[in-house]
Design an enzyme around this catalytic site. Structure first.
Site, PDB file in Angstrom:
ATOM      1  N   CYS A 113     -43.341 -23.666 -11.426  1.00  0.00           N
ATOM      2  CA  CYS A 113     -42.759 -23.585 -12.763  1.00  0.00           C
ATOM      3  C   CYS A 113     -43.502 -24.396 -13.819  1.00  0.00           C
ATOM      4  O   CYS A 113     -43.405 -24.097 -15.007  1.00  0.00           O
ATOM      5  CB  CYS A 113     -41.294 -24.020 -12.718  1.00  0.00           C
ATOM      6  SG  CYS A 113     -40.319 -23.114 -11.501  1.00  0.00           S
ATOM      7  N   HIS A 239     -39.557 -25.403 -19.684  1.00  0.00           N
ATOM      8  CA  HIS A 239     -39.388 -24.359 -18.677  1.00  0.00           C
ATOM      9  C   HIS A 239     -37.979 -23.783 -18.779  1.00  0.00           C
ATOM     10  O   HIS A 239     -36.993 -24.516 -18.898  1.00  0.00           O
ATOM     11  CB  HIS A 239     -39.617 -24.958 -17.289  1.00  0.00           C
ATOM     12  CG  HIS A 239     -39.222 -24.052 -16.167  1.00  0.00           C
ATOM     13  ND1 HIS A 239     -39.584 -22.727 -16.118  1.00  0.00           N
ATOM     14  CD2 HIS A 239     -38.469 -24.276 -15.046  1.00  0.00           C
ATOM     15  CE1 HIS A 239     -39.082 -22.176 -15.019  1.00  0.00           C
ATOM     16  NE2 HIS A 239     -38.401 -23.089 -14.363  1.00  0.00           N
ATOM     17  N   ASN A 270     -35.325 -16.887 -15.429  1.00  0.00           N
ATOM     18  CA  ASN A 270     -36.315 -17.889 -15.021  1.00  0.00           C
ATOM     19  C   ASN A 270     -37.546 -17.162 -14.502  1.00  0.00           C
ATOM     20  O   ASN A 270     -37.517 -16.548 -13.439  1.00  0.00           O
ATOM     21  CB  ASN A 270     -35.705 -18.787 -13.939  1.00  0.00           C
ATOM     22  CG  ASN A 270     -36.660 -19.868 -13.447  1.00  0.00           C
ATOM     23  OD1 ASN A 270     -37.875 -19.751 -13.563  1.00  0.00           O
ATOM     24  ND2 ASN A 270     -36.102 -20.925 -12.874  1.00  0.00           N
TER      25      ASN A 270
END
Length: 314
Positions: A113, A239, A270
Site C-alpha cells: 500500500c 492511502h 482500497n
C-alpha cells in the site's frame, strides 16, 4: 542542486462497478455495515482478462499525454504493484513498451500500500543524482485477483485501478520533498498475500490500531523534512485504506480548514499501491488542487511499511 517536480498526473479505473448492495447478494453484509466500518460505497473491478500492465499503461498514457513530453524523452519507468502476475518482463518494462518509451531503466517496486510513495522517492532520487531526467511513476493493482469473495472481512474492502505521475528533473526546485519511509516488520503478518495462488488476509483491528495510533507523527515528520507546516498544506492524500483511518490521521495533523483531504476510498475502495496516485489525479482533474501548493502524500499498510513526502501540485 537538482530536484524534481511532478509535471502531470493520470489515472484509470475499470468500467465494472461493484456496489455494497451487489456484495450483499454474495456475502452476509449490508450497505450500512460496510459504510459504518470502512466508509466504502462502491469499487471498480477489472475484467478477468484485464491485467495490472493494462491498467498501469492506461494511467501512464494519460499522464504522459498531459505532460506534453515525447515518450522518447523518458528515461525511467517505475511501477509500484503487489499484484502483477508476470515476473518477467516486469510491469514497468511492459508499460514502457506500450507507451513507446525506447530505452528506459524500468523496474517494479513492491511495498504493497505504500508502494507509490516508495516508487516516487526512488524516481526522485534518480533524478536528483542525474541518473535520469524524466520519469513515469505508476501505482497499479488488481486486488480482485487476491480476494476470497466469500470472506466479508476482505471482499468489501479491496478494488482495482491505477494512477500515474510524470516527473522531470528541476534545478533548484523542491517539487518532490524528502521521503520519510520505514516499516514495522515485526507486524508484517498483519496483511498477507501468500504463495502462487494468493488470497489476501489481514488482521483488521491490528492494522487499524497501528494506523490510527502510530502514523500521524510520521506524517508530520514528512512535513518537517520538507520545511512545511501541516496547516500550510493544500491537500492531504493518504492511502485510501478506510475512511475512519483517513479521518483519524487527518484529525491529528492540525490541517487548515481549507486543506483538501482525499476520501476517494468512498467511491474507489482500497486499491493498495494505486490509491494515492489515483486519488491525487482525480483531485487534480476536478480542479481541487492549487497549482504549486504543497500536498502531503502518505502511503501505509502491508509490510507494515509506510512512506510519505510533500510534493508541489502540478
Amino acid at each position: 542542486m537538482t530536484g524534481s517536480r511532478i509535471v502531470a498526473l493520470g489515472h484509470y479505473q475499470p468500467s465494472k462497478v461493484l456496489t455494497n448492495d451487489d456484495l450483499a447478494s454474495l456475502v452476509d453484509t449490508s450497505d450500512e455495515w460496510i459504510t459504518s466500518r470502512v466508509g466504502i460505497r462502491r469499487r471498480h473491478i477489472a475484467a478477468p482478462d484485464e491485467t495490472v500492465a493494462d491498467m498501469a499503461s492506461r494511467a501512464a498514457a494519460k499522464a504522459l499525454a498531459a505532460s506534453g513530453f515525447d515518450p522518447q524523452s523518458v528515461d525511467l519507468v517505475v511501477v509500484a504493484t503487489c499484484t502483477a502476475i508476470d515476473r518477467s518482463p516486469n510491469t514497468a518494462a511492459q508499460v514502457a513498451a506500450r507507451l513507446g518509451i525506447p530505452t528506459p531503466a524500468a523496474y517494479d517496486v513492491n511495498t504493497v500500500c505504500s508502494g507509490f510513495s516508495y516508487a516516487l522517492a526512488t524516481a526522485d532520487h534518480a533524478l536528483r543524482a542525474g541518473a535520469a531526467r524524466r520519469a513515469v511513476v505508476v501505482g497499479a493493482e488488481k486486488m480482485s485477483d487476491t480476494i476470497d469473495w466469500s470472506d466479508r472481512s476482505t471482499c468489501v474492502i479491496f478494488a482495482d485501478g491505477a494512477g500515474a505521475a510524470v516527473l522531470e528533473a528541476a534545478d533548484d526546485f523542491e517539487g518532490v520533498g524528502p521521503v520519510v519511509w520505514g516499516s514495522d516488520p515485526t507486524k508484517g503478518d498483519a496483511v498477507r498475500i501468500d504463495g502462487w495462488d494468493p488470497t489476501i488476509s489481514q488482521q483488521g483491528q491490528a492494522v487499524f490500531r497501528w494506523a490510527t495510533t502510530q502514523l500521524a507523527p510520521i506524517a508530520r515528520q514528512a512535513c518537517e523534512r520538507a520545511g512545511v507546516r501541516p496547516d500550510e498544506l493544500v491537500a492531504f492524500v493518504p492511502h485510501q485504506a478506510n475512511l475512519r483511518i483517513i479521518d483519524a490521521i487527518a484529525g491529528k495533523l492540525g490541517l487548515s480548514p481549507d486543506c483538501v483531504v482525499a476520501r476517494d476510498v468512498v467511491d474507489s475502495g482500497n486499491t493498495s499501491a494505486a490509491s494515492v496516485p489515483l486519488a491525487l489525479s482525480k483531485l487534480a482533474e476536478r480542479g481541487e488542487l492549487r497549482s504549486g501548493g504543497p500536498a502531503l502524500l502518505f502511503g501505509f499498510g502491508g509490510g507494515l511499511a509506510y512512506a510519505g513526502q510533500v510534493v508541489r501540485c502540478p
